[in-house]
Scaffold this active site. Sequence first.
Site, PDB file in Angstrom:
ATOM      1  N   TYR A 123       9.396   2.101  -9.287  1.00 39.36           N
ATOM      2  CA  TYR A 123      10.061   3.114  -8.620  1.00 39.36           C
ATOM      3  C   TYR A 123      11.350   3.467  -9.431  1.00 39.36           C
ATOM      4  O   TYR A 123      12.295   4.017  -9.116  1.00 39.36           O
ATOM      5  CB  TYR A 123      10.857   2.554  -7.299  1.00 39.36           C
ATOM      6  CG  TYR A 123      10.015   2.520  -6.104  1.00 39.36           C
ATOM      7  CD1 TYR A 123       8.588   1.672  -6.465  1.00 39.36           C
ATOM      8  CD2 TYR A 123      10.193   2.997  -4.697  1.00 39.36           C
ATOM      9  CE1 TYR A 123       7.726   1.387  -5.221  1.00 39.36           C
ATOM     10  CE2 TYR A 123       9.190   2.725  -3.982  1.00 39.36           C
ATOM     11  CZ  TYR A 123       7.922   1.963  -4.030  1.00 39.36           C
ATOM     12  OH  TYR A 123       7.126   1.761  -3.064  1.00 39.36           O
ATOM     13  N   LYS A 170       2.284 -10.257  -9.694  1.00 41.48           N
ATOM     14  CA  LYS A 170       0.850 -10.126 -10.321  1.00 41.48           C
ATOM     15  C   LYS A 170       1.050 -10.266 -11.665  1.00 41.48           C
ATOM     16  O   LYS A 170       0.178  -9.526 -12.389  1.00 41.48           O
ATOM     17  CB  LYS A 170       0.549  -8.713  -9.812  1.00 41.48           C
ATOM     18  CG  LYS A 170      -1.105  -8.383 -10.054  1.00 41.48           C
ATOM     19  CD  LYS A 170      -1.763  -9.204  -8.857  1.00 41.48           C
ATOM     20  CE  LYS A 170      -3.212  -8.574  -9.114  1.00 41.48           C
ATOM     21  NZ  LYS A 170      -4.258  -9.266  -8.264  1.00 41.48           N
ATOM     22  N   ASP A 213      -1.619 -10.413  -3.841  1.00 40.64           N
ATOM     23  CA  ASP A 213      -2.405 -10.032  -2.909  1.00 40.64           C
ATOM     24  C   ASP A 213      -2.671 -11.413  -2.010  1.00 40.64           C
ATOM     25  O   ASP A 213      -2.980 -11.266  -0.847  1.00 40.64           O
ATOM     26  CB  ASP A 213      -4.077  -9.734  -3.616  1.00 40.64           C
ATOM     27  CG  ASP A 213      -3.973 -10.393  -5.055  1.00 40.64           C
ATOM     28  OD1 ASP A 213      -2.955 -11.244  -5.365  1.00 40.64           O
ATOM     29  OD2 ASP A 213      -5.070 -10.286  -5.752  1.00 40.64           O
ATOM     30  N   ASP A 237       8.182  -3.292  -0.876  1.00 38.59           N
ATOM     31  CA  ASP A 237       8.030  -2.047   0.175  1.00 38.59           C
ATOM     32  C   ASP A 237       6.752  -2.116   0.925  1.00 38.59           C
ATOM     33  O   ASP A 237       6.669  -2.159   2.089  1.00 38.59           O
ATOM     34  CB  ASP A 237       7.854  -0.782  -0.690  1.00 38.59           C
ATOM     35  CG  ASP A 237       7.895   0.359  -0.012  1.00 38.59           C
ATOM     36  OD1 ASP A 237       8.071   0.517   1.210  1.00 38.59           O
ATOM     37  OD2 ASP A 237       7.861   1.591  -0.597  1.00 38.59           O
TER      38      ASP A 237
END
Length: 344
Positions: A123, A170, A213, A237
């Site tokens: 972002y 990640k 995930d 988010d």
Amino acid sequence: MYNITLIPGDGIGPEVTKAMKQVVKASGVDINWEEVIAGEAVIEEYSTPLPDYVLDSVRKNKVAIKGPVTTPVGKGFRSVNVALRKELNLYANVRPVKTFKGVKSRYDNIDLTIVRENTEGLYAGIEHKVGDYAGETIKIITRPASERIVEFACRYTRENGYKRLTGVHKANIMKISDGLFLDVFNQVAKDNGILRKADGASCDLYSDDVIVDAAAMNLVIRPEEFDVMVMPNLYGDILSDLASGLVGGLGMIPSANIGDDCAVFEAVHGSAPEIAGKNIANPTAIIQSAVMMLRHIGEMESADKIEKSLKEVFAEGKLVTADLGGNASTSEFADELCRKISAL
Ligand code: NAI
């Protein structure tokens, strides 16, 4: 008397912020709301959805509460929300997710908080086209911003009596950016005495990390095992919307955007244009955001009163809004809450 900036927002924003003001007043705190308009309504006049007077008001008052603001998809101006967080350096986005008894959900006893890095990641707003061929969005993860957010999460974990601090990332795929975030997480947690179990932590306070995930799956299978989860911007988010689904949906979840100088409180949900103007939106999320705001300014008693009354209204289950399976209007819900607060 406090001076607090109020950005009503658009869509359901004006309805839910009106309910919030009514409830805060009933709780006995005297607030002079400095109302400023941001979003689509002011673009024509000011050529921006975030005119300087909005930022000036928040900088002056140090505390603001805002309704959701619509961001057109794929075109036009940058999101007001993202710009506000960056301009005011509101680096920590705190989203507590808690079960209210009586609210229909497949889960009980959820009490977790998502701490989302609010100023960078995907972002950061660095995007460009590669002719007609491609679009590129650059993801930025810096050491200072990662240190600052993990420090915040460590403090939050201790101050709120939580046991587990989980870093979400990640780093298996984005080895450089998320790899840096994970390194910082491990170091800062250790420096703050929040060790991993393998390093001798007790069950009363420990840290671990999860790939995003797997975190999504575990949040669905055994959400009650999480306490505080700290993560880069985009993951926060997405996972906070997921987490809202564990406790009744987006109408329930509050948030605080905290910086060194200012704090802006807001619901996690958006402007919900399809139900705007119908007096059916659930105002709980912005009311809970006001509870966070009251605690931030030291008005603990009023915050406790509102929270207790919310618990009572949900436990009775008579007057709840449509998103929770009831048929109360926004204003009926707010009126009932005010009655409960006044009776305390
Ligand atoms: P949304 O949160 O507005 O709506 C998602 C779903 O949740 C819809 O079905 C909506 O009706 C429902 N919902 C949301 N809040 C509710 C409430 N208080 N009571 C009852 N039902 C509620 O998300 P969406 O549709 O993705 O976004 C709509 C607009 O809001 C977009 O322009 C988006 O950019 C903006 N937005 C603004 C945010 C902010 O100002 N902080 C945050 C998220 C989205």
